[in-house]
Design an enzyme around this catalytic site. Structure first.
Site, PDB file in Angstrom:
ATOM      1  N   HIS A 250      12.300  87.271  67.581  1.00 14.62           N
ATOM      2  CA  HIS A 250      13.179  86.794  67.923  1.00 14.62           C
ATOM      3  C   HIS A 250      14.073  84.837  67.491  1.00 14.62           C
ATOM      4  O   HIS A 250      13.315  84.160  68.322  1.00 14.62           O
ATOM      5  CB  HIS A 250      13.399  86.900  69.954  1.00 14.62           C
ATOM      6  N   ASN A 251      13.732  84.932  66.299  1.00 12.60           N
ATOM      7  CA  ASN A 251      13.742  83.447  65.729  1.00 12.60           C
ATOM      8  C   ASN A 251      15.768  84.118  65.012  1.00 12.60           C
ATOM      9  O   ASN A 251      15.687  84.563  65.057  1.00 12.60           O
ATOM     10  CB  ASN A 251      13.076  83.626  64.360  1.00 12.60           C
ATOM     11  N   PHE A 252      15.530  82.746  64.604  1.00  9.47           N
ATOM     12  CA  PHE A 252      17.247  82.516  63.725  1.00  9.47           C
ATOM     13  C   PHE A 252      17.370  83.115  62.643  1.00  9.47           C
ATOM     14  O   PHE A 252      17.980  83.446  62.248  1.00  9.47           O
ATOM     15  CB  PHE A 252      16.890  81.346  63.480  1.00  9.47           C
ATOM     16  N   HIS A 254      16.540  86.697  62.768  1.00 12.53           N
ATOM     17  CA  HIS A 254      17.106  87.203  63.296  1.00 12.53           C
ATOM     18  C   HIS A 254      18.854  87.128  63.855  1.00 12.53           C
ATOM     19  O   HIS A 254      19.386  88.438  64.186  1.00 12.53           O
ATOM     20  CB  HIS A 254      15.899  88.387  64.661  1.00 12.53           C
ATOM     21  N   HIS A 290      23.155  85.490  70.682  1.00 12.57           N
ATOM     22  CA  HIS A 290      23.008  86.234  71.898  1.00 12.57           C
ATOM     23  C   HIS A 290      21.279  85.969  72.059  1.00 12.57           C
ATOM     24  O   HIS A 290      20.854  86.468  73.080  1.00 12.57           O
ATOM     25  CB  HIS A 290      23.040  87.957  70.336  1.00 12.57           C
ATOM     26  N   ASP A 291      20.545  85.053  71.393  1.00  9.84           N
ATOM     27  CA  ASP A 291      19.003  85.232  71.669  1.00  9.84           C
ATOM     28  C   ASP A 291      18.445  83.882  71.713  1.00  9.84           C
ATOM     29  O   ASP A 291      17.700  83.397  71.354  1.00  9.84           O
ATOM     30  CB  ASP A 291      18.460  85.767  70.723  1.00  9.84           C
ATOM     31  N   TYR A 422       5.318  91.807  70.833  1.00 11.02           N
ATOM     32  CA  TYR A 422       4.267  92.389  72.029  1.00 11.02           C
ATOM     33  C   TYR A 422       3.017  92.667  72.071  1.00 11.02           C
ATOM     34  O   TYR A 422       2.810  92.497  72.844  1.00 11.02           O
ATOM     35  CB  TYR A 422       4.966  93.901  71.533  1.00 11.02           C
ATOM     36  N   ALA A 450       5.307 103.684  67.954  1.00  7.74           N
ATOM     37  CA  ALA A 450       6.301 102.461  67.885  1.00  7.74           C
ATOM     38  C   ALA A 450       7.978 102.909  67.422  1.00  7.74           C
ATOM     39  O   ALA A 450       9.024 102.578  68.123  1.00  7.74           O
ATOM     40  CB  ALA A 450       6.281 101.143  67.746  1.00  7.74           C
ATOM     41  N   GLN A 451       8.161 103.281  66.603  1.00  4.51           N
ATOM     42  CA  GLN A 451       9.099 104.142  66.047  1.00  4.51           C
ATOM     43  C   GLN A 451       9.961 104.830  66.916  1.00  4.51           C
ATOM     44  O   GLN A 451      11.147 105.537  66.324  1.00  4.51           O
ATOM     45  CB  GLN A 451       9.563 103.633  64.861  1.00  4.51           C
TER      46      GLN A 451
END
Length: 516
Positions: A250-252, A254, A290-291, A422, A450-451
């Protein structure tokens, strides 16, 4: 994840016909870099020097100086006493001009009692300084002096504003030294690629991503149609960049990834023909914001750990509420308010629309939102405001979790980034005695496990529902998702087979030990 190369600068110097490579951190001060160059030339460390490119233009010696190549090394020129004196004289008039303006602003500080009036006056003064920088084409040395004065003045303003919003004492300071990121002239190939879901988001440095975001707002007609100040747009994007944390996922980057996917869906689905322009502005702005200030730990952790965010928002979408609050805290600053020319009613509409979309990205609400959309999709009405709002919520959800739509070589690194984040959370939860979700536990989860479920039961059903309105997304978005599902199922079969072989080997070894 951001590019590791952005933390360093590599500069090549021409030292008497010999190429000298110099590497330094972007956190070095200009003085440290200057001493490094002196050492490379065998000069005393405090020697006054200037840096020239192959055209003879002077280059600023600072951490943001542009990269060059071995074919175009910079020349380092020691300055004589006479040259230094001449350089000082050439700056004197400009410095006096800046000092006079800054003195007047400082005098107003001592007399003013209303902080809002003071901020307005200072903003106007700084805008005048920036105008002079732009129009008069000040040289590098003069620009650096101007930036230093502006920075000092901004710090004075900040010291008088004791309001604090963000966690860990972080502040929302606008960037006034615009343009402080290089303006990249996007090639026609890049412009066309930006409009497609297959765009490779890993090829770009942060400065380039900022330029791409700026281009999107211009290309969609948002800057022109809503009379957005281009300089304010730059400042806003810089402030957005500065308020994304350096998390694994969750960074720029993203943020850019989600916004670029939204931009591509606007073109792919011809949304400008179906939506009002204000809806396009809301979609893009919500994607960008959004984040904001995501701490790297999800809502479940916030609630179980009873963090400040969970307490503040009563355990109701604490992260998404925080992202909204940070976004509009930025908009309260005049230098970053791209909506400053809007009337109050329109701004209220944009604010409510943006908040609605950001809150929709909470995956805890996925079932609720999709059930509502499925009820509307078969008789969808683009003139119905409730229908349009529901579609916009689904669109930002699609973009937020759209990595598997992209080619495998672009999508798979995001899985690694997400699992890294995670695992950081599950390790923290274990150390604090909090519940751990199995899909976040490094001892239980693999890439395929996971996917597979996420793609089969979340992504494909959601995109297939959107496909009922926009059949054109099947080939470029839904088909890649199905292929990704198949690929991960094959990987799982391979993993299971290998585990079975390993299990039998272990059993055979155990039996052999008993027989002995």
């Amino acid at each position: 994840m951001g590019s590791a190369s952005s933390a360093y600068r590599v500069i090549y110097l021409d030292v008497d016909g010999r190429i000298q490579k110099v590497v330094f951190s972007r956190f070095c001060s200009p003085c440290d870099i200057r001493e490094l160059f002196c050492l490379a030339l065998g000069l005393p460390r405090n020697t006054a020097i200037s840096l020239l490119d192959v055209t003879g233009a002077m280059i600023s010696i600072d951490p943001t100086m542009p990269h060059n190549s071995e074919r175009a090394p910079y020349r380092v020129m020691p300055l004589t006493g006479g040259q230094l004196a001449a350089l000082q004289l050439s700056r004197i008039d400009k410095e006096e001009l800046f000092q006079n303006v800054l003195s007047q602003v400082a005098e107003q500080f001592s007399r003013a009692f209303k902080i809002n009036e003071l901020k307005t006056e200072v903003t106007n003064r700084l805008a005048m300084l920036e105008k002079r920088v732009e129009l008069e084409g000040l040289k590098v040395v003069e620009i650096e002096k101007c930036r230093s004065d502006i920075k000092n003045l901004r710090e004075v303003i900040a010291s008088r504003n004791n309001s604090s919003f963000m966690d860990e004492g972080r502040k929302l300071n606008p960037r006034r030294d615009v343009p402080s990121y290089p303006k990249y002239h996007l090639s026609q190939e890049t412009v066309e690629a930006l409009r497609k879901p297959v765009f490779d988001v890993w090829q770009w440095e942060h400065n380039e991503m900022l330029s791409c975001l700026e281009h999107m707002y211009h290309d969609l007609g948002l800057v022109k149609d809503f009379n957005i100040n281009p300089i304010t747009l730059k400042r806003w994007l810089l402030c957005i960049h500065d308020n994304y944390r350096d998390n694994p996922f969750h960074n720029f980057r993203h943020c850019f990834c989600v916004t670029q996917m939204m931009y591509s869906m606007i073109y792919l689905c011809s949304l400008q023909e179906k939506f009002m322009q204000v809806d396009i502005l809301i979609l893009m702005t919500a994607a960008v914001c959004h984040d904001l200030d995501h701490p790297g730990y999800n809502n479940t952790y916030q609630i179980n750990a009873r963090t400040e965010l969970a307490v503040r928002y009563n355990d109701i979408s604490p992260l998404e509420n925080h992202h909204c609050a940070v976004a509009f805290q930025i908009f309260t600053q005049p230098d970053c308010n791209i909506f400053s020319n809007f009337d109050p009613e329109t701004f209220k509409q944009i604010r409510q629309g943006t908040i609605t979309l950001i809150l929709a990205t909470d995956m805890a609400r996925h079932g609720e939102i999709m059930d509502s959309f499925k009820q509307k999709v078969d008789s969808f009405d683009f003139t119905n405001e409730e229908h349009v709002t529901c579609l916009k919520m689904v669109l930002i959800k699609c973009c937020d979790i759209s990595n598997e739509v992209r080619p495998m070589e672009v999508a798979e690194p995001w899985v690694d980034c997400l699992l890294e984040e995670y695992f950081m959370q599950s390790d923290k939860e274990k150390s604090e005695g909090l519940p751990v979700a199995p899909f976040m536990d490094r001892e239980k989860v693999t890439k395929p496990t996971a996917q597979i479920g996420f793609i089969k039961f979340v992504l494909i059903p959601m995109f297939e529902t959107v496909m009922k309105l926009f059949p054109q997304i099947e080939e470029v978005m839904v088909m890649p998702l199905r292929e990704s599902r198949d690929r991960y199922e094959e990987l799982k079969q391979i993993d299971d087979a290998m585990n079975e072989v390993q299990k039998k080997k272990s059993e055979n070894l155990a039996m052999g030990g008993k027989n002995k």
